[in-house]
Design an enzyme around this catalytic site. Sequence first.
Site, PDB file in Angstrom:
ATOM      1  N   GLN A  50      35.907   0.797  17.048  1.00  0.00           N
ATOM      2  CA  GLN A  50      36.436   0.846  18.423  1.00  0.00           C
ATOM      3  C   GLN A  50      35.385   1.283  19.436  1.00  0.00           C
ATOM      4  OE1 GLN A  50      40.138   3.185  17.191  1.00  0.00           O
ATOM      5  NE2 GLN A  50      40.872   2.026  18.937  1.00  0.00           N
ATOM      6  N   CYS A  92      47.615   1.721  20.648  1.00  0.00           N
ATOM      7  CA  CYS A  92      46.216   1.772  20.226  1.00  0.00           C
ATOM      8  C   CYS A  92      45.343   1.941  21.464  1.00  0.00           C
ATOM      9  CB  CYS A  92      45.865   0.466  19.512  1.00  0.00           C
ATOM     10  SG  CYS A  92      44.134   0.341  19.009  1.00  0.00           S
ATOM     11  N   LEU A  93      44.312   2.769  21.349  1.00  0.00           N
ATOM     12  CA  LEU A  93      43.412   2.981  22.488  1.00  0.00           C
ATOM     13  C   LEU A  93      42.682   1.699  22.879  1.00  0.00           C
ATOM     14  CD1 LEU A  93      41.904   6.470  21.526  1.00  0.00           C
ATOM     15  CD2 LEU A  93      43.685   5.973  23.225  1.00  0.00           C
ATOM     16  N   HIS A 134      46.829   2.757  10.388  1.00  0.00           N
ATOM     17  CA  HIS A 134      46.349   2.137  11.632  1.00  0.00           C
ATOM     18  C   HIS A 134      44.811   2.142  11.681  1.00  0.00           C
ATOM     19  CE1 HIS A 134      46.730   1.411  16.133  1.00  0.00           C
ATOM     20  NE2 HIS A 134      45.487   1.826  16.036  1.00  0.00           N
ATOM     21  N   GLU A 135      44.212   3.305  11.342  1.00  0.00           N
ATOM     22  CA  GLU A 135      42.748   3.404  11.396  1.00  0.00           C
ATOM     23  C   GLU A 135      42.097   2.602  10.270  1.00  0.00           C
ATOM     24  OE1 GLU A 135      41.747   4.437  14.131  1.00  0.00           O
ATOM     25  OE2 GLU A 135      43.605   5.444  14.680  1.00  0.00           O
ATOM     26  N   HIS A 138      41.744  -0.813  11.418  1.00  0.00           N
ATOM     27  CA  HIS A 138      40.581  -1.010  12.296  1.00  0.00           C
ATOM     28  C   HIS A 138      39.315  -1.281  11.467  1.00  0.00           C
ATOM     29  CE1 HIS A 138      41.916  -0.423  16.387  1.00  0.00           C
ATOM     30  NE2 HIS A 138      42.485   0.745  16.127  1.00  0.00           N
TER      31      HIS A 138
HETATM   32 NI    NI Z   1      43.854   1.747  17.291  1.00  0.00          NI
END
Ligand code: NI
Length: 169
Positions: A50, A92-93, A134-135, A138
């Site tokens: 990210q 999510c960021l 979630h991570e 990514h």
């Molecule tokens: Ni995220």
Amino acid sequence: MIRPILRFGDHDLQTPARPVAAITGEIQHLIDDMIETMYAAPGVGLAAPQVGVPLRLFVVDTSVGSNPRDLLVLVNPEFVEREGMQIEDEGCLSVPGFSANVARPARVVIRGLDRTGDVVSCEGAGLLARAFQHEMDHLDGRLFLDRLRGLKRHLIVRKIQKLKRTGKW
Ligand code: NI
């Protein structure tokens, strides 16, 4: 140093990350930056892809900085156990302003290295299990949007494309 967080549409978010070969000073620096960036956002998790670094490393803190013991740094994490299912609203960021119900395991155990290079096992249920999954996604080049049914995903993507056209994304 707070690093810019890549947003949906950036190719780096869709690229599977590679393992961290050694926890060098550069990696320590990256970890510090990721923690600072996660808290500044604020968010409960941030994965290296990210911030444009294609390495298997993430930070999670479900207390968002209010309890220092909740801060977890996982390097080269792998699932040991995954069980059950929960469906909750998730964001999510890298997809700011959007959220959706996502099915996730109810409980997971992951194993990886902490920032000192020690092997650690972490068990998570509820929000922590969700954050871990979630991570991990990514690190595999996957966003929560990729876990949605076609129509729901399409609606969000279309809104993002509209924001892009007007320079707001
Ligand atoms: Ni995220």
